[in-house]
Enzyme design. Structure first.
Site, PDB file in Angstrom:
ATOM      1  N   TYR A   1     -14.941  44.738 -42.674  1.00  0.00           N
ATOM      2  CA  TYR A   1     -14.754  45.944 -41.855  1.00  0.00           C
ATOM      3  C   TYR A   1     -13.262  46.289 -41.819  1.00  0.00           C
ATOM      4  O   TYR A   1     -12.474  45.577 -41.204  1.00  0.00           O
ATOM      5  CB  TYR A   1     -15.238  45.708 -40.426  1.00  0.00           C
ATOM      6  CG  TYR A   1     -16.721  45.528 -40.269  1.00  0.00           C
ATOM      7  CD1 TYR A   1     -17.528  46.591 -39.873  1.00  0.00           C
ATOM      8  CD2 TYR A   1     -17.316  44.283 -40.488  1.00  0.00           C
ATOM      9  CE1 TYR A   1     -18.888  46.420 -39.713  1.00  0.00           C
ATOM     10  CE2 TYR A   1     -18.682  44.103 -40.337  1.00  0.00           C
ATOM     11  CZ  TYR A   1     -19.463  45.182 -39.942  1.00  0.00           C
ATOM     12  OH  TYR A   1     -20.815  45.001 -39.780  1.00  0.00           O
TER      13      TYR A   1
ATOM     14  N   TRP B   1     -12.536  41.859 -39.671  1.00  0.00           N
ATOM     15  CA  TRP B   1     -11.822  42.200 -40.911  1.00  0.00           C
ATOM     16  C   TRP B   1     -12.288  41.309 -42.058  1.00  0.00           C
ATOM     17  O   TRP B   1     -12.540  41.782 -43.172  1.00  0.00           O
ATOM     18  CB  TRP B   1     -10.318  42.049 -40.673  1.00  0.00           C
ATOM     19  CG  TRP B   1      -9.487  42.195 -41.895  1.00  0.00           C
ATOM     20  CD1 TRP B   1      -9.036  41.193 -42.723  1.00  0.00           C
ATOM     21  CD2 TRP B   1      -9.009  43.421 -42.461  1.00  0.00           C
ATOM     22  NE1 TRP B   1      -8.299  41.717 -43.752  1.00  0.00           N
ATOM     23  CE2 TRP B   1      -8.268  43.074 -43.608  1.00  0.00           C
ATOM     24  CE3 TRP B   1      -9.137  44.754 -42.091  1.00  0.00           C
ATOM     25  CZ2 TRP B   1      -7.658  44.042 -44.397  1.00  0.00           C
ATOM     26  CZ3 TRP B   1      -8.519  45.715 -42.888  1.00  0.00           C
ATOM     27  CH2 TRP B   1      -7.801  45.347 -44.014  1.00  0.00           C
TER      28      TRP B   1
ATOM     29  N   CYS C   1     -12.958  60.881 -34.040  1.00  0.00           N
ATOM     30  CA  CYS C   1     -13.814  60.832 -32.849  1.00  0.00           C
ATOM     31  C   CYS C   1     -13.495  61.969 -31.882  1.00  0.00           C
ATOM     32  O   CYS C   1     -14.316  62.335 -31.056  1.00  0.00           O
ATOM     33  CB  CYS C   1     -13.675  59.484 -32.143  1.00  0.00           C
ATOM     34  SG  CYS C   1     -12.040  59.189 -31.448  1.00  0.00           S
TER      35      CYS C   1
END
Ligand code: SF4
Length: 235
Positions: free
Chosen positions: A193, A189, A224
């Site tokens: 990200y 983080w 996904c």
């Protein structure tokens, strides 16, 4: 009739419209007993769902799909949170070992990421969910357009009940909760990200207003498949 079959889903969603996540989790854990699990990717903000869940049911199984493509920092974060929260992690892997997958398919995540996700994420999750009646996940409506349209409680086509207690929380509420509880964000983080999955398909977001814009960048893909496979009509 199973608990999943007997629920009045519309009434539950009305009841939970103004409910806090803990209230929804308490209901789900009471209703489903040992037929419930949560899932976690041990991503950026995963400590929030995990912490709330173990407050309600300390021994709740935590399904973790280890695709073989995860960042080492994610595995370290998993171990850190397991230790802090005494998590009962049920790790599941793809049927094909990672080395064999790479040998047969190479960079499938480049050429056909949907198929890669199907093999490495969706199929292992399906196996992990077998025998359960309820799956709780940490999806939030502010993450993707698909998730914004989800209800708190759904009965999926395969009969499983899916519960999303954090659906109406925004990232600010998650950060405030983690700060109050003294819990960490994912180690990546701090490097920018804001949404973290498999390493080949995760980058620092190009659009600072869309925290998930670093996922499957340039691939016209935002899910996904683990949160959408139960939507497909039965074959
Ligand atoms: S996120 Fe990328 S590497 Fe991971 S399973 Fe999906 S396509 Fe494959």
């Amino acid at each position: 009739m199973s608990t999943a079959e007997s629920l009045d889903i519309a009434s539950l969603n009305q009841r939970f419209a103004a409910a806090e996540p803990l209230e929804i989790m308490r209901w789900a854990c009471d209703a489903f007993g040992d037929k419930i699990a949560i899932s976690s990717s041990f991503g950026a903000e995963s400590a929030c769902l995990l912490s709330l869940a173990v407050k309600v049911k300390p021994e709740i199984p935590v399904i973790f799909i280890n695709t073989g493509f995860l960042f080492p920092e994610t595995l370290a974060f998993r171990d850190d949170l397991r230790s802090r929260l005494k998590l009962n992690i049920k790790e599941v892997e793809p049927i094909m070992g990672h080395a064999a997958f790479l040998k047969e398919f190479g960079q499938l995540y480049q050429s056909d990421p949907d198929r890669c996700c199907q093999i490495n994420k969706v199929e292992p999750l399906k196996r992990a969910l077998e025998g359960l009646e309820c799956w709780m996940s940490g999806v939030r409506g502010d993450q993707t357009a698909y998730r914004a349209g989800l209800p708190f409680v759904e009965r999926k086509k395969d009969g499983l009940v899916k519960v999303s207690p954090l659906l109406r929380w925004h990232s600010k509420q998650v950060y405030e909760y983690l700060k109050k509880e003294g819990l960490p964000m994912h180690p990546l983080w701090e490097k920018g990200y804001t949404s973290i999955g498999c390493e080949p398909c995760t980058a620092v977001p190009g659009n600072p207003d869309d925290p998930r814009s670093g996922r499957w960048s340039g691939k016209n893909k935002s899910e996904c498949g683990i949160h959408t496979f139960q939507d497909a009509p039965k074959a």
